[in-house]
Design an enzyme around this catalytic site. Sequence first.
Site, PDB file in Angstrom:
ATOM      1  N   LYS A  13       1.051  -1.140   0.023  1.00  0.00           N
ATOM      2  CA  LYS A  13       0.040   0.244   0.033  1.00  0.00           C
ATOM      3  C   LYS A  13       0.700   1.305   0.070  1.00  0.00           C
ATOM      4  O   LYS A  13       0.617   2.109  -0.606  1.00  0.00           O
ATOM      5  CB  LYS A  13      -1.017   0.064   1.266  1.00  0.00           C
ATOM      6  CG  LYS A  13      -2.016  -1.048   1.334  1.00  0.00           C
ATOM      7  CD  LYS A  13      -3.042  -1.012   2.480  1.00  0.00           C
ATOM      8  CE  LYS A  13      -2.265  -1.040   3.714  1.00  0.00           C
ATOM      9  NZ  LYS A  13      -1.782  -2.300   4.029  1.00  0.00           N
ATOM     10  N   ARG A  87     -10.255   0.856   8.604  1.00  0.00           N
ATOM     11  CA  ARG A  87      -9.626  -0.522   9.063  1.00  0.00           C
ATOM     12  C   ARG A  87     -10.729  -1.380   9.513  1.00  0.00           C
ATOM     13  O   ARG A  87     -10.760  -2.532   9.648  1.00  0.00           O
ATOM     14  CB  ARG A  87      -8.566  -0.478   9.944  1.00  0.00           C
ATOM     15  CG  ARG A  87      -7.214   0.165   9.257  1.00  0.00           C
ATOM     16  CD  ARG A  87      -6.168   0.334  10.446  1.00  0.00           C
ATOM     17  NE  ARG A  87      -4.845   0.914   9.947  1.00  0.00           N
ATOM     18  CZ  ARG A  87      -3.671   0.925  10.777  1.00  0.00           C
ATOM     19  NH1 ARG A  87      -3.831   0.329  11.863  1.00  0.00           N
ATOM     20  NH2 ARG A  87      -2.848   1.294  10.125  1.00  0.00           N
ATOM     21  N   ARG A 122      11.787  -6.497   4.938  1.00  0.00           N
ATOM     22  CA  ARG A 122      11.666  -5.121   4.982  1.00  0.00           C
ATOM     23  C   ARG A 122      12.321  -4.710   5.976  1.00  0.00           C
ATOM     24  O   ARG A 122      12.511  -5.031   6.828  1.00  0.00           O
ATOM     25  CB  ARG A 122      10.275  -4.853   5.183  1.00  0.00           C
ATOM     26  CG  ARG A 122       9.938  -3.375   5.231  1.00  0.00           C
ATOM     27  CD  ARG A 122       8.432  -3.035   5.166  1.00  0.00           C
ATOM     28  NE  ARG A 122       7.684  -3.307   6.286  1.00  0.00           N
ATOM     29  CZ  ARG A 122       6.304  -2.985   6.644  1.00  0.00           C
ATOM     30  NH1 ARG A 122       5.698  -2.592   5.376  1.00  0.00           N
ATOM     31  NH2 ARG A 122       5.635  -3.410   7.761  1.00  0.00           N
ATOM     32  N   ARG A 155      11.910  -3.525  12.013  1.00  0.00           N
ATOM     33  CA  ARG A 155      11.185  -3.564  13.030  1.00  0.00           C
ATOM     34  C   ARG A 155      10.699  -4.640  13.503  1.00  0.00           C
ATOM     35  O   ARG A 155      10.579  -5.990  13.053  1.00  0.00           O
ATOM     36  CB  ARG A 155       9.684  -2.741  12.471  1.00  0.00           C
ATOM     37  CG  ARG A 155      10.088  -1.592  11.779  1.00  0.00           C
ATOM     38  CD  ARG A 155       8.957  -0.610  11.471  1.00  0.00           C
ATOM     39  NE  ARG A 155       7.616  -1.461  10.884  1.00  0.00           N
ATOM     40  CZ  ARG A 155       6.563  -0.844  10.361  1.00  0.00           C
ATOM     41  NH1 ARG A 155       6.532   0.331  10.256  1.00  0.00           N
ATOM     42  NH2 ARG A 155       5.870  -1.758   9.872  1.00  0.00           N
ATOM     43  N   ARG A 166       0.029 -10.772  13.145  1.00  0.00           N
ATOM     44  CA  ARG A 166      -0.547  -9.479  12.581  1.00  0.00           C
ATOM     45  C   ARG A 166      -1.777  -9.861  11.444  1.00  0.00           C
ATOM     46  O   ARG A 166      -2.677  -9.151  11.134  1.00  0.00           O
ATOM     47  CB  ARG A 166       0.103  -8.480  11.828  1.00  0.00           C
ATOM     48  CG  ARG A 166       1.187  -7.962  12.700  1.00  0.00           C
ATOM     49  CD  ARG A 166       2.501  -6.970  12.369  1.00  0.00           C
ATOM     50  NE  ARG A 166       1.972  -6.184  11.475  1.00  0.00           N
ATOM     51  CZ  ARG A 166       2.566  -5.437  10.452  1.00  0.00           C
ATOM     52  NH1 ARG A 166       3.981  -5.717  10.236  1.00  0.00           N
ATOM     53  NH2 ARG A 166       2.166  -4.536  10.001  1.00  0.00           N
TER      54      ARG A 166
END
Length: 222
Positions: A13, A87, A122, A155, A166
């Site tokens: 996104k 969301r 990432r 992260r 998640r």
Amino acid sequence: MNIILFGPPGSGKGTQGEQLAQRLRLPLLTMSRAIRAAIQAGALSHDMLKRMNEGLLLPDSEVWQCLSRVIEGPDYHKGVILDGYPRTIAQANSMIDHSFKLDHVVFLDVSDALLVERLSGRRVEPYSGRVYQLTTNPPKQPGIDDVSGLPLIQRDDDKPEVVSRRLVVYRKESKPLIAWFEEKQATKQIGAVHMIDASGDIGMVHQAIMDAIHKNSTHRSV
């Protein structure tokens, strides 16, 4: 033109939002930016700030107020690309209740296995928030941000075990929005809903989004 980018974490996104913003000359707005703007403007109450500091989610009504405060500004008179909102169905209903004109919903569809692979690879520059992916969008120098020269970090929420958790939360709370969007499209309360295969490279996905938007443009005012 108002556009929502919707999809699971790691679906692209952020990257696709930046490219769409440049191509369509529309501002990209994330919820984190909207909330920061509300904090800087002193628009959040002490209780809401306390909730945030405790890691709790803001009530849907407060989230909408943060968002609407920004998009009512002059920079957004031609429209906006939203990343990270809504969301939940409650947040989506807030948009309809406040007569937000939604022209396109772009859903980026990626398998869970590929999402775990993407997020695990990432890396982020911690101060600017610039994001790299070790396979599809690596930095020029391994482990180093292209612009600042600072070390990149992984992260905690991008580690495989956390990513899996998640995705469970996403499937439970956010994926039902797809059916909601499709229902609102059928009753002409919103514009077109586009299901995009986001498993390909960045350029291919971007072109698929642009083709869908141009083919189904509603040309409604914002």
